[in-house]
Enzyme design. Structure first.
Site, mmCIF file in Angstrom:
data_model
loop_
_atom_site.group_PDB
_atom_site.id
_atom_site.type_symbol
_atom_site.label_atom_id
_atom_site.label_comp_id
_atom_site.label_asym_id
_atom_site.label_seq_id
_atom_site.Cartn_x
_atom_site.Cartn_y
_atom_site.Cartn_z
ATOM 1 C CG HIS A 111 29.053 13.915 2.867
ATOM 2 N ND1 HIS A 111 29.869 15.028 3.841
ATOM 3 C CD2 HIS A 111 28.160 14.424 2.268
ATOM 4 C CE1 HIS A 111 29.039 16.072 3.550
ATOM 5 N NE2 HIS A 111 28.054 15.951 2.666
ATOM 6 C CG ASP A 172 26.395 20.938 -5.685
ATOM 7 O OD1 ASP A 172 26.450 20.946 -6.899
ATOM 8 O OD2 ASP A 172 25.043 20.989 -5.457
ATOM 9 C CD GLU A 283 23.651 22.501 -8.609
ATOM 10 O OE1 GLU A 283 23.197 23.119 -7.655
ATOM 11 O OE2 GLU A 283 24.338 21.589 -8.649
#
Length: 575
Positions: A111, A172, A283
């Protein structure tokens, strides 16, 4: 006689010089051959006894990542079945010395954004192959889970929930490996309370750039422990971690509200992260020129004021969404609703934009993966992601927002723009992660995607240009911004990034990975080392008239193995 002796002496001296020249030439050629041997030194399961295996073909997966912009094919990929496999490979490269040019990169779920998990013509370690020993959950007063660094966070969640427990801090997106996030930080909406993931680790097992397998913690090998946390893989490869746990809830109240004024939005965010009784997740994100905003929420969120929500016009507006979550168990439903009502009453959002949903704890934490499953069939997941992640000091956030959101950012249709504050007091300042020098800092993440065939503002070049304009503004306005998941091309830029922490970073590198073998994709340290040193040193010893071959060979490189050294010595003696 008088005239003959000088002539004979001259010829003898000439012959000696000629022989020395031949020896120097031979040794130079030998050194070149040695360099080639070092570079192509046999690397296989036959020469190195492995529990797993090395693959030399079909390794294209290791030349790509989530960023999908950099593609460097490795020489080989190690699929380890044990920690010993990784240690043996790194020791092998270490013993070959810097002349081999080989580098080693640990790859989790791939990632990374700019090729950080790749190793151009080097060795990539597929950490997801390392799943042994099995995950172990320990209950008690201070619960924790022992887990392989190649394990995905989503698997840890499912395992620990069987014991009514879960890690305290998340990212997340949960389909990432433990080693990958701990090498960076691991930040999400829980960080204001618990700090990032790197601040919730009790112990690590790490393999250094010398191939040493070390256990480290706050009290044991503490310098290595703090160095590898947020250390971008530069000091060692994390192979196992002990992660703190806490009681897990079953359900989540998931809430979104809108603001049209940034100052009010940021004031409410800062109030919530500082309040004693508050939400469990805080957030926010920026919305600009995004049509049908409210309608797009109705699929998963219920408007608390349906009439007001239907009349709210969002098209073309610059809006700020505050995203909140409150964890609870079914027997506390009435109490939690009252707590939420009390907290929301202290905020200044637009009343008609209150949207709420009730989901399971797993559904909430794994929410991004739900989007992934929708995007993959459309070909909208494995595309370029030219992201920009910044850490902005609280005192500069309004200046940043005015320019970045008001002028540079044209729309948010090609990806979300996330923004939320965290308390730095919850973060361990001994780790390698570099933060702005203020108590409250904002994470601002421009999570753009670019469809390869796109033109205009959705094209890669335009997004990269926008990112650079934001960075240029931050520098010109002296905002003291730091990059999260940093990416630079020159060591001078890295030195500026680390600032006063650079000397500590260099010291840790020289201690734990002195040959700069590990994590070449970050481009912090030189990737090319001259191959001329052995021949130069050998020639120097010959010119000095030294016949101490052991000393000569020892000066070539301390990492040459005994067998290699004896072979060279034998060749030289035959000459």
């Amino acid at each position: 006689m008088v005239s003959v002796l000088p002539c004979a002496g001259f010829r003898m001296q000439t012959n000696i010089l000629f022989i020395k020249g031949l020896i120097i030439l031979f040794l130079s050629l030998l050194a070149i051959k040695l360099n080639l041997c070092f570079f192509s030194f046999p690397l296989s399961s036959k020469t190195i006894c492995l529990d797993g295996h090395l693959s030399f073909a079909n390794n294209e997966f290791a030349a790509s990542d989530f960023g999908n912009r950099y593609h460097y094919l490795p020489l080989a990929v190690l699929h380890p079945q044990s920690v010993s496999d990784i240690s043996k490979i790194i020791k092998h490269v270490w013993k070959m010395g810097p002349e081999s040019g080989l580098k080693v990169a640990a790859r989790g779920h791939g990632h990374s954004l700019q090729g950080q998990s790749q190793a151009d013509r080097g060795i990539v370690i597929n950490m997801e192959s390392l799943r042994t020993p099995e995950m172990q959950v320990h209950t008690g007063e201070f619960p924790y889970v022992d887990v392989s660094a190649g394990e995905l966070w989503i698997n840890i969640l499912h395992k620990t929930l069987k014991y009514g427990l879960a890690p305290k801090s998340w990212t997340d997106y949960l389909h990432l490996t433990v080693g990958g996030t701990l090498s960076n930080a691991g930040i999400s909406g829980q960080a204001f309370r618990h700090g990032p993931q790197i601040c919730n680790v009790q112990q690590l097992q790490v393999i250094t750039g010398k191939g040493e397998v070390l256990t480290c913690s706050e009290k044991q090998n503490s310098e290595l422990f703090h160095g590898v946390l947020g250390g971008l893989g530069q000091f060692g490869i994390i192979t196992r971690a002990r992660i703190s746990l806490q009681p897990a809830p079953e359900l989540v109240k998931w809430i979104r509200v809108l603001y049209s004024d940034f100052a009010t939005f940021s004031r409410d965010q800062e109030y919530l992260i500082s309040a004693g009784e508050t939400f469990d997740y805080i957030e926010g994100f920026v919305i600009k020129n995004r049509p049908n905003l409210i309608n797009s929420w109705k699929a998963s969120f219920d408007p608390q004021d349906p009439a007001g929500a239907s009349n709210f016009k969002s098209d073309g507006k610059l809006l700020f969404c505050l995203e909140l979550a409150k964890n609870f168990n079914p027997d506390k439903t009435d109490i939690i609703y009252q707590e939420i009502k009390s907290l929301l009453s202290q905020l200044s959002y637009t009343p008609s934009t209150l949207f709420m949903s009730e989901v399971s704890y797993v559904q909430f934490l794994d929410r991004v993966h739900t989007s992934e499953l929708k995007l993959r069939p459309q070909g909208l997941w494995d595309i370029p992601h030219p992201w920009l992640n910044l850490l902005v000091p609280q005192s500069k956030i309004k200046t940043f927002a005015q320019e970045a959101f008001g002028n540079i950012l044209t729309d948010t249709s090609n990806g979300p723009v996330i923004i939320y504050p965290v308390n730095k007091s919850k973060w361990n300042n001994r780790t390698s992660l570099v933060l702005p020098e203020e108590e409250i800092i904002y994470l601002v993440a421009f999570l753009s995607h670019a469809v390869p065939s796109a033109t205009g503002t959705d094209a890669v070049e335009q997004i990269l240009d926008r990112n650079q304009r934001i960075l240029d503004f931050c520098k010109a306005a002296h905002l003291s911004v730091k990059q999260y998941l940093p990416h630079y091309h020159k060591q001078e830029q890295w030195r500026g990034h680390f600032g006063r922490h650079w000397d500590t970073f260099i010291k840790r590198k020289s201690t734990y990975d002195p040959l700069a073998i590990l994590a070449p994709g970050h481009r912090i340290f030189p990737t090319k080392i001259s191959h001329s040193r052995p021949s130069v040193q050998l020639s120097r010893w010959i010119r000095m008239g030294s016949c101490k071959l052991d000393k000569c060979l020892a000066s070539i490189d301390v990492t040459i193995s005994i067998i290699q050294r004896d072979s060279i010595k034998f060749c030289l003696l035959r000459c």
